[in-house]
Scaffold this motif. Structure first.
Motif, PDB file in Angstrom:
ATOM      1  N   ILE A 133       0.852  -1.193   0.000  1.00 29.06           N
ATOM      2  CA  ILE A 133       0.000   0.000   0.000  1.00 29.06           C
ATOM      3  C   ILE A 133       0.893   1.251   0.000  1.00 29.06           C
ATOM      4  O   ILE A 133       0.678   2.203  -0.741  1.00 29.06           O
ATOM      5  N   GLN A 157      -3.304  -5.369  11.929  1.00 27.75           N
ATOM      6  CA  GLN A 157      -3.458  -3.988  11.443  1.00 27.75           C
ATOM      7  C   GLN A 157      -2.226  -3.156  11.795  1.00 27.75           C
ATOM      8  O   GLN A 157      -1.763  -2.340  11.010  1.00 27.75           O
ATOM      9  N   GLN A 198     -15.133   1.379   5.234  1.00 30.14           N
ATOM     10  CA  GLN A 198     -13.718   1.600   5.567  1.00 30.14           C
ATOM     11  C   GLN A 198     -12.991   2.192   4.356  1.00 30.14           C
ATOM     12  O   GLN A 198     -12.203   3.125   4.471  1.00 30.14           O
ATOM     13  N   ASN A 225      -7.459   5.322   1.307  1.00 27.02           N
ATOM     14  CA  ASN A 225      -6.430   4.933   0.342  1.00 27.02           C
ATOM     15  C   ASN A 225      -6.097   6.007  -0.676  1.00 27.02           C
ATOM     16  O   ASN A 225      -5.104   5.906  -1.384  1.00 27.02           O
ATOM     17  N   MET A 245      -3.258   7.003   1.260  1.00 27.73           N
ATOM     18  CA  MET A 245      -2.193   6.005   1.268  1.00 27.73           C
ATOM     19  C   MET A 245      -1.528   5.854  -0.103  1.00 27.73           C
ATOM     20  O   MET A 245      -0.323   5.765  -0.213  1.00 27.73           O
ATOM     21  N   ASN A 302      -0.119   7.365  11.379  1.00 23.87           N
ATOM     22  CA  ASN A 302      -0.992   6.205  11.198  1.00 23.87           C
ATOM     23  C   ASN A 302      -0.594   5.059  12.140  1.00 23.87           C
ATOM     24  O   ASN A 302      -1.435   4.493  12.848  1.00 23.87           O
ATOM     25  N   PHE A 361      -8.711   7.788  11.332  1.00 27.74           N
ATOM     26  CA  PHE A 361      -8.926   6.483  10.697  1.00 27.74           C
ATOM     27  C   PHE A 361      -8.229   5.382  11.485  1.00 27.74           C
ATOM     28  O   PHE A 361      -8.762   4.296  11.704  1.00 27.74           O
ATOM     29  N   GLY A 414      -9.862   1.709  10.628  1.00 26.22           N
ATOM     30  CA  GLY A 414      -8.748   0.850  10.200  1.00 26.22           C
ATOM     31  C   GLY A 414      -8.802  -0.501  10.887  1.00 26.22           C
ATOM     32  O   GLY A 414      -9.130  -1.525  10.260  1.00 26.22           O
ATOM     33  N   TRP A 433     -11.618  -4.626  10.323  1.00 29.27           N
ATOM     34  CA  TRP A 433     -11.228  -6.046  10.290  1.00 29.27           C
ATOM     35  C   TRP A 433     -11.736  -6.792  11.517  1.00 29.27           C
ATOM     36  O   TRP A 433     -12.139  -7.947  11.436  1.00 29.27           O
TER      37      TRP A 433
HETATM   38  C1  BGC Z   1      -7.103  -0.868   5.170  1.00 32.77           C
HETATM   39  C2  BGC Z   1      -6.198  -0.426   4.055  1.00 32.77           C
HETATM   40  C3  BGC Z   1      -5.527   0.865   4.474  1.00 32.77           C
HETATM   41  C4  BGC Z   1      -4.786   0.686   5.771  1.00 32.77           C
HETATM   42  C5  BGC Z   1      -4.179   1.970   6.252  1.00 32.77           C
HETATM   43  C6  BGC Z   1      -6.295  -1.026   6.415  1.00 32.77           C
HETATM   44  O1  BGC Z   1      -7.137  -1.422   7.452  1.00 32.77           O
HETATM   45  O2  BGC Z   1      -7.740  -2.070   4.820  1.00 32.77           O
HETATM   46  O3  BGC Z   1      -6.959  -0.261   2.885  1.00 32.77           O
HETATM   47  O4  BGC Z   1      -4.637   1.285   3.480  1.00 32.77           O
HETATM   48  O5  BGC Z   1      -5.661   0.198   6.764  1.00 32.77           O
HETATM   49  O6  BGC Z   1      -3.563   1.828   7.477  1.00 32.77           O
END
Ligand code: BGC
Length: 498
Positions: free
Chosen positions: A40, A173, A291, A297, A300, A328, A396, A401, A405
Protein backbone atom coordinates in the motif's frame (compact mmCIF):
# COMPACT_ATOMS: atom_id res chain seq x y z
CA UNK A 1 -15.55 -26.91 8.68
CA UNK A 2 -14.13 -25.22 11.72
CA UNK A 3 -14.41 -21.55 11.21
CA UNK A 4 -11.32 -19.54 11.61
CA UNK A 5 -12.24 -16.86 14.08
CA UNK A 6 -13.44 -18.35 17.27
CA UNK A 7 -15.07 -16.57 20.10
CA UNK A 8 -12.89 -14.04 21.87
CA UNK A 9 -14.65 -14.69 25.13
CA UNK A 10 -15.83 -18.21 24.43
CA UNK A 11 -13.74 -20.51 26.48
CA UNK A 12 -12.24 -17.59 28.38
CA UNK A 13 -12.12 -20.02 31.26
CA UNK A 14 -10.16 -22.55 29.24
CA UNK A 15 -6.78 -22.98 30.88
CA UNK A 16 -3.85 -21.57 28.89
CA UNK A 17 -0.50 -19.99 29.56
CA UNK A 18 0.72 -17.09 27.46
CA UNK A 19 3.43 -19.11 25.79
CA UNK A 20 6.35 -18.00 23.68
CA UNK A 21 5.00 -20.30 20.96
CA UNK A 22 1.75 -18.35 20.71
CA UNK A 23 3.47 -14.99 20.51
CA UNK A 24 6.00 -16.26 18.00
CA UNK A 25 3.35 -17.83 15.75
CA UNK A 26 1.12 -14.73 15.90
CA UNK A 27 3.93 -12.29 15.20
CA UNK A 28 5.26 -14.34 12.30
CA UNK A 29 1.81 -14.67 10.77
CA UNK A 30 1.12 -10.96 11.26
CA UNK A 31 4.05 -10.30 8.93
CA UNK A 32 1.37 -10.94 6.30
CA UNK A 33 0.12 -7.49 7.34
CA UNK A 34 3.61 -6.11 6.82
CA UNK A 35 3.54 -7.33 3.20
CA UNK A 36 0.10 -5.80 2.65
CA UNK A 37 1.16 -2.51 4.21
CA UNK A 38 4.46 -2.38 2.32
CA UNK A 39 2.59 -2.63 -0.92
CA UNK A 40 0.00 0.00 0.00
CA UNK A 41 2.78 2.40 0.98
CA UNK A 42 5.16 1.80 -1.88
CA UNK A 43 2.90 2.26 -4.91
CA UNK A 44 2.02 5.92 -4.48
CA UNK A 45 5.64 7.02 -4.03
CA UNK A 46 6.80 5.01 -7.01
CA UNK A 47 4.16 6.49 -9.30
CA UNK A 48 5.40 9.95 -8.43
CA UNK A 49 9.04 9.13 -9.32
CA UNK A 50 10.16 10.64 -12.60
CA UNK A 51 12.47 7.76 -13.62
CA UNK A 52 9.58 5.33 -13.16
CA UNK A 53 7.21 7.49 -15.18
CA UNK A 54 9.79 7.99 -17.94
CA UNK A 55 10.28 4.25 -18.32
CA UNK A 56 6.70 3.03 -18.13
CA UNK A 57 4.36 6.00 -18.43
CA UNK A 58 6.17 8.55 -20.55
CA UNK A 59 3.00 10.40 -21.50
CA UNK A 60 2.15 10.92 -17.81
CA UNK A 61 5.66 12.24 -17.22
CA UNK A 62 5.27 14.77 -20.04
CA UNK A 63 1.85 15.84 -18.84
CA UNK A 64 3.13 16.32 -15.31
CA UNK A 65 5.82 18.70 -16.49
CA UNK A 66 3.67 20.74 -18.82
CA UNK A 67 3.39 24.04 -17.01
CA UNK A 68 -0.08 24.83 -18.27
CA UNK A 69 -1.48 21.42 -17.61
CA UNK A 70 -4.61 21.31 -15.47
CA UNK A 71 -3.36 20.93 -11.89
CA UNK A 72 -5.90 18.28 -11.02
CA UNK A 73 -5.30 16.12 -14.09
CA UNK A 74 -1.53 15.76 -14.11
CA UNK A 75 -1.60 12.11 -13.13
CA UNK A 76 -4.87 11.05 -14.68
CA UNK A 77 -4.08 7.89 -16.61
CA UNK A 78 -6.00 4.61 -16.68
CA UNK A 79 -2.86 2.51 -17.16
CA UNK A 80 -1.05 4.17 -14.29
CA UNK A 81 -4.05 3.45 -12.11
CA UNK A 82 -4.20 -0.11 -13.37
CA UNK A 83 -0.64 -0.52 -12.10
CA UNK A 84 -1.91 0.19 -8.59
CA UNK A 85 -5.25 -1.52 -8.71
CA UNK A 86 -4.49 -4.72 -10.68
CA UNK A 87 -3.19 -6.16 -7.44
CA UNK A 88 -6.55 -5.90 -5.73
CA UNK A 89 -8.39 -7.53 -8.58
CA UNK A 90 -6.06 -10.52 -8.31
CA UNK A 91 -6.45 -10.38 -4.53
CA UNK A 92 -10.23 -10.91 -4.69
CA UNK A 93 -9.90 -14.19 -6.58
CA UNK A 94 -6.96 -15.26 -4.46
CA UNK A 95 -8.81 -14.75 -1.19
CA UNK A 96 -11.76 -16.77 -2.48
CA UNK A 97 -9.36 -19.56 -3.42
CA UNK A 98 -7.65 -19.24 -0.02
CA UNK A 99 -10.92 -19.57 1.89
CA UNK A 100 -11.42 -22.95 0.20
CA UNK A 101 -7.81 -24.15 0.17
CA UNK A 102 -7.11 -23.29 3.79
CA UNK A 103 -10.06 -25.40 4.86
CA UNK A 104 -8.80 -28.32 2.82
CA UNK A 105 -5.06 -28.16 3.35
CA UNK A 106 -4.67 -26.10 6.52
CA UNK A 107 -3.66 -22.52 7.27
CA UNK A 108 0.10 -22.99 7.30
CA UNK A 109 0.59 -23.98 3.63
CA UNK A 110 -1.57 -21.04 2.56
CA UNK A 111 0.51 -18.60 4.59
CA UNK A 112 3.64 -20.11 3.04
CA UNK A 113 2.18 -19.77 -0.46
CA UNK A 114 1.21 -16.18 0.29
CA UNK A 115 4.83 -15.31 0.97
CA UNK A 116 6.06 -17.26 -2.06
CA UNK A 117 3.64 -15.43 -4.39
CA UNK A 118 4.65 -12.11 -2.91
CA UNK A 119 8.35 -12.90 -3.25
CA UNK A 120 7.95 -13.82 -6.95
CA UNK A 121 5.96 -10.63 -7.55
CA UNK A 122 8.67 -8.53 -5.92
CA UNK A 123 11.41 -10.16 -8.01
CA UNK A 124 9.44 -9.69 -11.25
CA UNK A 125 8.86 -6.03 -10.44
CA UNK A 126 12.50 -5.48 -9.57
CA UNK A 127 13.58 -6.73 -13.01
CA UNK A 128 10.65 -5.19 -14.91
CA UNK A 129 11.55 -4.01 -18.39
CA UNK A 130 8.09 -3.30 -19.72
CA UNK A 131 4.59 -2.64 -18.49
CA UNK A 132 3.54 -6.28 -18.91
CA UNK A 133 6.18 -7.46 -16.44
CA UNK A 134 5.19 -4.74 -14.05
CA UNK A 135 1.50 -5.67 -14.09
CA UNK A 136 2.37 -9.40 -14.01
CA UNK A 137 4.37 -8.72 -10.85
CA UNK A 138 1.44 -6.83 -9.36
CA UNK A 139 -0.88 -9.76 -10.02
CA UNK A 140 1.50 -12.13 -8.19
CA UNK A 141 1.68 -9.67 -5.30
CA UNK A 142 -2.12 -9.59 -5.32
CA UNK A 143 -2.26 -13.39 -5.03
CA UNK A 144 0.08 -13.12 -2.03
CA UNK A 145 -2.09 -10.49 -0.40
CA UNK A 146 -5.34 -12.33 -1.09
CA UNK A 147 -3.95 -15.53 0.45
CA UNK A 148 -2.45 -13.64 3.37
CA UNK A 149 -5.38 -11.37 4.23
CA UNK A 150 -7.87 -14.20 4.17
CA UNK A 151 -5.77 -16.56 6.27
CA UNK A 152 -3.60 -14.56 8.69
CA UNK A 153 -6.32 -12.96 10.90
CA UNK A 154 -8.08 -16.31 11.10
CA UNK A 155 -4.83 -18.09 11.91
CA UNK A 156 -4.07 -15.68 14.76
CA UNK A 157 -7.57 -16.05 16.17
CA UNK A 158 -7.28 -19.82 16.13
CA UNK A 159 -3.85 -19.99 17.69
CA UNK A 160 -4.36 -17.35 20.42
CA UNK A 161 -5.86 -18.10 23.83
CA UNK A 162 -9.27 -16.46 24.21
CA UNK A 163 -8.35 -13.69 26.63
CA UNK A 164 -5.64 -12.13 24.44
CA UNK A 165 -7.23 -12.91 21.11
CA UNK A 166 -8.48 -9.35 20.44
CA UNK A 167 -5.11 -7.72 21.12
CA UNK A 168 -3.17 -10.26 19.06
CA UNK A 169 -5.63 -9.83 16.23
CA UNK A 170 -5.08 -6.08 16.03
CA UNK A 171 -1.38 -6.77 15.57
CA UNK A 172 -2.24 -7.57 11.96
CA UNK A 173 -3.46 -3.99 11.44
CA UNK A 174 -0.50 -2.62 13.40
CA UNK A 175 1.92 -4.40 11.08
CA UNK A 176 -0.02 -3.08 8.08
CA UNK A 177 0.72 0.43 9.31
CA UNK A 178 4.38 -0.42 10.00
CA UNK A 179 4.62 -1.78 6.45
CA UNK A 180 3.16 1.42 5.03
CA UNK A 181 5.55 3.51 7.10
CA UNK A 182 8.60 1.46 6.12
CA UNK A 183 7.62 1.66 2.47
CA UNK A 184 7.26 5.41 2.48
CA UNK A 185 10.68 5.71 4.10
CA UNK A 186 12.19 3.36 1.49
CA UNK A 187 10.65 5.54 -1.23
CA UNK A 188 12.18 8.58 0.35
CA UNK A 189 15.63 6.90 0.35
CA UNK A 190 15.42 5.52 -3.18
CA UNK A 191 13.95 8.61 -4.80
CA UNK A 192 17.40 10.08 -5.33
CA UNK A 193 19.05 6.84 -6.46
CA UNK A 194 19.30 5.92 -10.14
CA UNK A 195 16.37 3.65 -11.00
CA UNK A 196 15.37 3.89 -7.34
CA UNK A 197 11.89 2.56 -8.13
CA UNK A 198 13.43 -0.88 -8.70
CA UNK A 199 14.68 -0.99 -5.13
CA UNK A 200 11.37 0.29 -3.82
CA UNK A 201 9.40 -2.39 -5.63
CA UNK A 202 12.02 -5.09 -5.05
CA UNK A 203 12.04 -4.24 -1.32
CA UNK A 204 8.72 -6.09 -1.08
CA UNK A 205 10.90 -9.21 -1.08
CA UNK A 206 12.02 -8.42 2.48
CA UNK A 207 8.70 -8.92 4.32
CA UNK A 208 7.97 -11.84 1.98
CA UNK A 209 11.24 -13.54 2.91
CA UNK A 210 10.66 -12.93 6.63
CA UNK A 211 7.24 -14.55 6.32
CA UNK A 212 8.51 -17.41 4.16
CA UNK A 213 11.33 -18.33 6.53
CA UNK A 214 9.18 -17.68 9.60
CA UNK A 215 6.35 -19.83 8.31
CA UNK A 216 8.53 -22.93 8.62
CA UNK A 217 8.54 -22.34 12.37
CA UNK A 218 4.82 -21.81 12.95
CA UNK A 219 2.44 -24.55 14.00
CA UNK A 220 -0.63 -25.52 12.07
CA UNK A 221 -3.63 -24.44 14.13
CA UNK A 222 -5.24 -27.12 16.31
CA UNK A 223 -8.65 -26.23 14.86
CA UNK A 224 -7.47 -26.88 11.33
CA UNK A 225 -5.81 -30.17 12.29
CA UNK A 226 -8.86 -31.43 14.17
CA UNK A 227 -11.13 -30.27 11.39
CA UNK A 228 -9.18 -32.48 9.00
CA UNK A 229 -9.36 -35.49 11.28
CA UNK A 230 -5.83 -35.20 12.70
CA UNK A 231 -6.96 -35.30 16.32
CA UNK A 232 -3.71 -36.59 17.84
CA UNK A 233 -1.58 -33.98 16.09
CA UNK A 234 -4.12 -31.35 17.12
CA UNK A 235 -3.71 -32.39 20.76
CA UNK A 236 0.07 -32.33 20.48
CA UNK A 237 0.04 -28.75 19.11
CA UNK A 238 -2.48 -27.69 21.74
CA UNK A 239 -0.16 -28.92 24.52
CA UNK A 240 2.72 -27.00 23.01
CA UNK A 241 0.99 -23.68 22.41
CA UNK A 242 -0.97 -23.69 25.67
CA UNK A 243 2.05 -24.80 27.73
CA UNK A 244 -0.10 -27.41 29.53
CA UNK A 245 -0.41 -31.18 29.59
CA UNK A 246 -4.14 -31.24 30.21
CA UNK A 247 -5.81 -29.70 27.16
CA UNK A 248 -8.86 -31.99 27.04
CA UNK A 249 -11.29 -29.15 27.74
CA UNK A 250 -10.18 -27.04 24.81
CA UNK A 251 -9.82 -30.09 22.59
CA UNK A 252 -13.44 -31.03 23.29
CA UNK A 253 -14.52 -27.45 22.67
CA UNK A 254 -12.89 -27.46 19.24
CA UNK A 255 -14.26 -30.91 18.50
CA UNK A 256 -17.76 -29.70 19.37
CA UNK A 257 -17.34 -26.65 17.12
CA UNK A 258 -16.13 -28.91 14.32
CA UNK A 259 -19.17 -31.11 14.63
CA UNK A 260 -21.61 -28.20 14.56
CA UNK A 261 -20.01 -26.52 11.62
CA UNK A 262 -19.48 -29.76 9.72
CA UNK A 263 -23.25 -30.12 9.60
CA UNK A 264 -23.33 -27.06 7.39
CA UNK A 265 -22.24 -28.44 4.07
CA UNK A 266 -22.38 -25.20 2.15
CA UNK A 267 -21.49 -22.23 4.35
CA UNK A 268 -21.92 -19.71 1.55
CA UNK A 269 -25.43 -20.96 0.77
CA UNK A 270 -26.26 -20.87 4.49
CA UNK A 271 -24.81 -17.36 4.75
CA UNK A 272 -26.83 -15.93 1.89
CA UNK A 273 -30.13 -17.73 2.42
CA UNK A 274 -30.74 -17.93 6.17
CA UNK A 275 -32.43 -14.78 7.42
CA UNK A 276 -30.59 -14.83 10.78
CA UNK A 277 -27.33 -14.33 8.92
CA UNK A 278 -28.54 -11.19 7.18
CA UNK A 279 -27.71 -8.71 9.98
CA UNK A 280 -24.03 -9.71 10.39
CA UNK A 281 -23.65 -10.09 6.64
CA UNK A 282 -24.93 -6.58 6.00
CA UNK A 283 -23.02 -5.00 8.88
CA UNK A 284 -19.71 -6.86 8.37
CA UNK A 285 -19.59 -6.28 4.64
CA UNK A 286 -20.77 -2.68 4.81
CA UNK A 287 -18.15 -1.92 7.42
CA UNK A 288 -15.42 -2.79 4.93
CA UNK A 289 -17.22 -0.87 2.18
CA UNK A 290 -17.31 2.16 4.45
CA UNK A 291 -13.72 1.60 5.57
CA UNK A 292 -12.60 2.17 2.00
CA UNK A 293 -15.00 5.06 1.39
CA UNK A 294 -13.50 6.97 4.29
CA UNK A 295 -11.09 7.84 1.47
CA UNK A 296 -8.10 6.44 3.37
CA UNK A 297 -6.43 4.93 0.34
CA UNK A 298 -6.57 8.19 -1.50
CA UNK A 299 -4.09 9.31 1.13
CA UNK A 300 -2.19 6.00 1.27
CA UNK A 301 -1.75 5.61 -2.49
CA UNK A 302 -1.76 9.13 -3.70
CA UNK A 303 -0.46 11.36 -0.91
CA UNK A 304 2.85 12.03 -2.72
CA UNK A 305 0.95 12.75 -5.92
CA UNK A 306 -1.46 14.98 -3.98
CA UNK A 307 1.37 16.95 -2.44
CA UNK A 308 2.97 17.34 -5.85
CA UNK A 309 -0.37 18.47 -7.24
CA UNK A 310 -0.22 21.24 -4.66
CA UNK A 311 3.20 22.16 -5.97
CA UNK A 312 5.48 20.55 -3.37
CA UNK A 313 8.82 19.22 -4.62
CA UNK A 314 9.48 15.51 -4.96
CA UNK A 315 11.36 15.25 -1.70
CA UNK A 316 8.95 17.34 0.30
CA UNK A 317 6.06 15.17 -0.88
CA UNK A 318 7.84 11.98 0.11
CA UNK A 319 8.79 13.36 3.54
CA UNK A 320 5.19 14.46 4.09
CA UNK A 321 4.13 10.93 3.31
CA UNK A 322 6.54 9.48 5.88
CA UNK A 323 5.05 11.87 8.46
CA UNK A 324 1.42 10.91 7.77
CA UNK A 325 2.32 7.22 7.81
CA UNK A 326 4.13 7.62 11.13
CA UNK A 327 0.97 9.15 12.59
CA UNK A 328 -0.99 6.21 11.20
CA UNK A 329 1.19 3.67 13.02
CA UNK A 330 1.24 5.51 16.36
CA UNK A 331 -2.51 6.16 16.36
CA UNK A 332 -3.20 2.47 15.73
CA UNK A 333 -1.61 1.66 19.11
CA UNK A 334 -4.32 3.76 20.78
CA UNK A 335 -6.95 1.48 19.27
CA UNK A 336 -5.09 -1.64 20.40
CA UNK A 337 -5.04 -0.36 23.98
CA UNK A 338 -8.45 1.33 24.24
CA UNK A 339 -10.87 -0.52 22.00
CA UNK A 340 -11.87 -3.10 24.59
CA UNK A 341 -12.48 -0.35 27.15
CA UNK A 342 -14.29 2.40 25.22
CA UNK A 343 -16.05 0.10 22.77
CA UNK A 344 -16.28 -0.17 19.00
CA UNK A 345 -19.10 2.29 18.39
CA UNK A 346 -17.41 5.11 20.24
CA UNK A 347 -14.31 4.90 18.05
CA UNK A 348 -16.23 4.39 14.82
CA UNK A 349 -18.42 7.44 15.37
CA UNK A 350 -15.57 9.59 16.69
CA UNK A 351 -13.34 8.56 13.76
CA UNK A 352 -16.05 9.33 11.19
CA UNK A 353 -16.63 12.77 12.74
CA UNK A 354 -12.93 13.60 12.76
CA UNK A 355 -12.54 12.49 9.17
CA UNK A 356 -15.61 14.46 8.03
CA UNK A 357 -14.26 17.67 9.53
CA UNK A 358 -10.82 17.26 7.99
CA UNK A 359 -12.11 16.27 4.53
CA UNK A 360 -14.32 19.37 4.44
CA UNK A 361 -11.39 21.55 5.46
CA UNK A 362 -9.06 20.05 2.84
CA UNK A 363 -11.74 20.41 0.14
CA UNK A 364 -12.36 24.04 1.10
CA UNK A 365 -8.64 24.89 1.09
CA UNK A 366 -8.08 23.37 -2.33
CA UNK A 367 -11.21 25.04 -3.67
CA UNK A 368 -9.92 28.41 -2.56
CA UNK A 369 -6.21 28.03 -3.31
CA UNK A 370 -5.61 25.44 -6.02
CA UNK A 371 -7.06 26.63 -9.29
CA UNK A 372 -7.13 24.72 -12.54
CA UNK A 373 -3.98 26.28 -13.85
CA UNK A 374 -1.06 27.92 -12.13
CA UNK A 375 0.68 27.40 -8.80
CA UNK A 376 -1.11 27.20 -5.48
CA UNK A 377 -2.07 30.69 -4.31
CA UNK A 378 -0.84 30.38 -0.74
CA UNK A 379 2.51 28.90 0.26
CA UNK A 380 1.24 27.77 3.64
CA UNK A 381 -1.53 25.62 2.19
CA UNK A 382 0.58 22.45 1.63
CA UNK A 383 1.67 22.57 5.30
CA UNK A 384 -1.87 23.11 6.55
CA UNK A 385 -3.07 20.27 4.33
CA UNK A 386 -0.31 18.07 5.76
CA UNK A 387 -1.48 18.80 9.30
CA UNK A 388 -5.10 18.16 8.32
CA UNK A 389 -4.13 14.88 6.68
CA UNK A 390 -2.36 13.82 9.88
CA UNK A 391 -5.51 14.54 11.91
CA UNK A 392 -7.55 12.69 9.32
CA UNK A 393 -5.24 9.67 9.30
CA UNK A 394 -5.17 9.41 13.10
CA UNK A 395 -8.98 9.42 13.09
CA UNK A 396 -8.93 6.48 10.70
CA UNK A 397 -6.14 4.65 12.49
CA UNK A 398 -7.92 4.30 15.80
CA UNK A 399 -11.30 3.53 14.33
CA UNK A 400 -12.23 2.25 10.90
CA UNK A 401 -8.75 0.85 10.20
CA UNK A 402 -8.54 -1.86 12.85
CA UNK A 403 -12.28 -2.17 13.48
CA UNK A 404 -13.03 -2.72 9.80
CA UNK A 405 -11.23 -6.05 10.29
CA UNK A 406 -12.04 -6.81 13.92
CA UNK A 407 -15.82 -6.34 13.92
CA UNK A 408 -16.52 -8.68 10.96
CA UNK A 409 -14.50 -11.32 12.78
CA UNK A 410 -16.74 -11.23 15.86
CA UNK A 411 -20.31 -10.86 14.63
CA UNK A 412 -20.92 -14.09 12.70
CA UNK A 413 -22.25 -17.34 14.13
CA UNK A 414 -19.67 -20.09 14.11
CA UNK A 415 -20.90 -22.08 11.14
CA UNK A 416 -20.69 -19.20 8.64
CA UNK A 417 -17.83 -17.22 10.15
CA UNK A 418 -15.24 -18.18 7.56
CA UNK A 419 -17.55 -17.47 4.62
CA UNK A 420 -18.72 -14.23 6.23
CA UNK A 421 -15.18 -13.11 6.82
CA UNK A 422 -14.39 -13.77 3.18
CA UNK A 423 -17.17 -11.32 2.22
CA UNK A 424 -15.47 -8.63 4.30
CA UNK A 425 -12.05 -9.34 2.74
CA UNK A 426 -13.55 -9.35 -0.76
CA UNK A 427 -15.40 -6.10 -0.13
CA UNK A 428 -12.13 -4.56 1.03
CA UNK A 429 -10.37 -5.65 -2.16
CA UNK A 430 -13.19 -4.56 -4.52
CA UNK A 431 -13.44 -1.12 -2.95
CA UNK A 432 -9.68 -0.67 -2.78
CA UNK A 433 -9.60 -1.56 -6.47
CA UNK A 434 -12.30 0.99 -7.27
CA UNK A 435 -10.58 3.75 -5.32
CA UNK A 436 -7.17 2.83 -6.77
CA UNK A 437 -8.49 2.72 -10.31
CA UNK A 438 -10.66 5.78 -10.35
CA UNK A 439 -9.34 8.27 -7.85
CA UNK A 440 -6.95 10.09 -10.18
CA UNK A 441 -9.61 10.37 -12.89
CA UNK A 442 -12.14 11.51 -10.32
CA UNK A 443 -9.69 14.12 -8.99
CA UNK A 444 -9.25 15.38 -12.53
CA UNK A 445 -12.98 15.62 -13.15
CA UNK A 446 -14.40 16.63 -9.78
CA UNK A 447 -11.36 18.38 -8.28
CA UNK A 448 -11.80 19.53 -4.69
CA UNK A 449 -15.44 18.37 -4.70
CA UNK A 450 -14.05 14.87 -4.31
CA UNK A 451 -13.11 15.66 -0.74
CA UNK A 452 -16.66 16.82 -0.05
CA UNK A 453 -17.89 13.52 -1.46
CA UNK A 454 -15.76 11.58 1.03
CA UNK A 455 -16.96 13.90 3.82
CA UNK A 456 -20.57 12.99 2.98
CA UNK A 457 -19.64 9.30 3.00
CA UNK A 458 -18.14 9.73 6.46
CA UNK A 459 -21.35 11.29 7.72
CA UNK A 460 -23.39 8.40 6.29
CA UNK A 461 -21.13 5.78 7.88
CA UNK A 462 -21.22 7.53 11.26
CA UNK A 463 -25.03 7.50 11.14
CA UNK A 464 -25.02 3.87 10.07
CA UNK A 465 -22.97 2.93 13.11
CA UNK A 466 -25.22 4.92 15.45
CA UNK A 467 -28.43 3.38 14.19
CA UNK A 468 -27.53 -0.04 12.84
CA UNK A 469 -24.41 -1.44 14.44
CA UNK A 470 -24.83 -3.05 17.85
CA UNK A 471 -21.98 -2.62 20.34
CA UNK A 472 -19.98 -5.84 20.30
CA UNK A 473 -17.50 -5.01 23.04
CA UNK A 474 -17.43 -7.67 25.74
CA UNK A 475 -20.21 -9.78 24.23
CA UNK A 476 -19.33 -13.45 23.82
CA UNK A 477 -19.52 -14.18 20.12
CA UNK A 478 -21.85 -17.11 20.49
CA UNK A 479 -24.23 -14.87 22.46
CA UNK A 480 -24.17 -12.12 19.87
CA UNK A 481 -27.54 -13.08 18.42
CA UNK A 482 -29.26 -13.39 21.80
CA UNK A 483 -27.70 -10.35 23.41
CA UNK A 484 -27.52 -8.00 20.44
CA UNK A 485 -29.15 -8.83 17.11
CA UNK A 486 -32.41 -10.14 18.60
CA UNK A 487 -32.75 -7.03 20.75
CA UNK A 488 -31.88 -4.52 18.04
CA UNK A 489 -34.76 -2.28 16.93
CA UNK A 490 -34.17 -3.08 13.25
CA UNK A 491 -32.37 -6.41 13.03
CA UNK A 492 -34.66 -8.30 15.39
CA UNK A 493 -37.20 -8.84 12.63
CA UNK A 494 -34.77 -11.28 10.96
CA UNK A 495 -35.05 -13.63 13.92
CA UNK A 496 -37.83 -15.94 14.92
CA UNK A 497 -38.56 -14.56 18.40
CA UNK A 498 -38.89 -17.22 21.06
C1 BGC B 1 -7.10 -0.87 5.17
C2 BGC B 1 -6.20 -0.43 4.05
C3 BGC B 1 -5.53 0.86 4.47
C4 BGC B 1 -4.79 0.69 5.77
C5 BGC B 1 -4.18 1.97 6.25
C6 BGC B 1 -6.29 -1.03 6.41
O1 BGC B 1 -7.14 -1.42 7.45
O2 BGC B 1 -7.74 -2.07 4.82
O3 BGC B 1 -6.96 -0.26 2.89
O4 BGC B 1 -4.64 1.29 3.48
O5 BGC B 1 -5.66 0.20 6.76
O6 BGC B 1 -3.56 1.83 7.48
Amino acid sequence: MVTGVMNIEEGASLPAKNTFQVFMCSIIAAVGGLMFGYDIGISGGVTSMDTFLIKFFHHVYEKKHRVHENNYCKFDDQLLQLFISSLYLAGIFASLAASYLSRRFGRKPIIMSASAFFLCGAILNFFAQELGMLIGGRILLGCGIGFGNQTVPLFISEIAPARIRGGLNLMFQFLITIGILAASYVNFLTSTVKDGWRYSLGGAAVPALILLIGSFFIHETPASLIERGKDEEGKRVLRKIRGLEDIELEFNEIKRATEISNKVKSPFKELFTKSENRPPLVCGTLLQFFQQFTGINVVMFYAPVLFQTMGSGNNASLISTVVTNGVNAVATIIAVVMVDRLGRKFFLVEGATQMTATQISIGALLLKHLHLIGPITSRSVPLIVLILICIYVSGFAWSWGPLGWLVPSEIYPLEVRNAGYFCAVAMNMVCTFVIGQFFLSALCRFRSALFFFFAVMNVIMGLFVIFFLPETKGVPIEDMAEQRWKKHWHWRKYFKQN
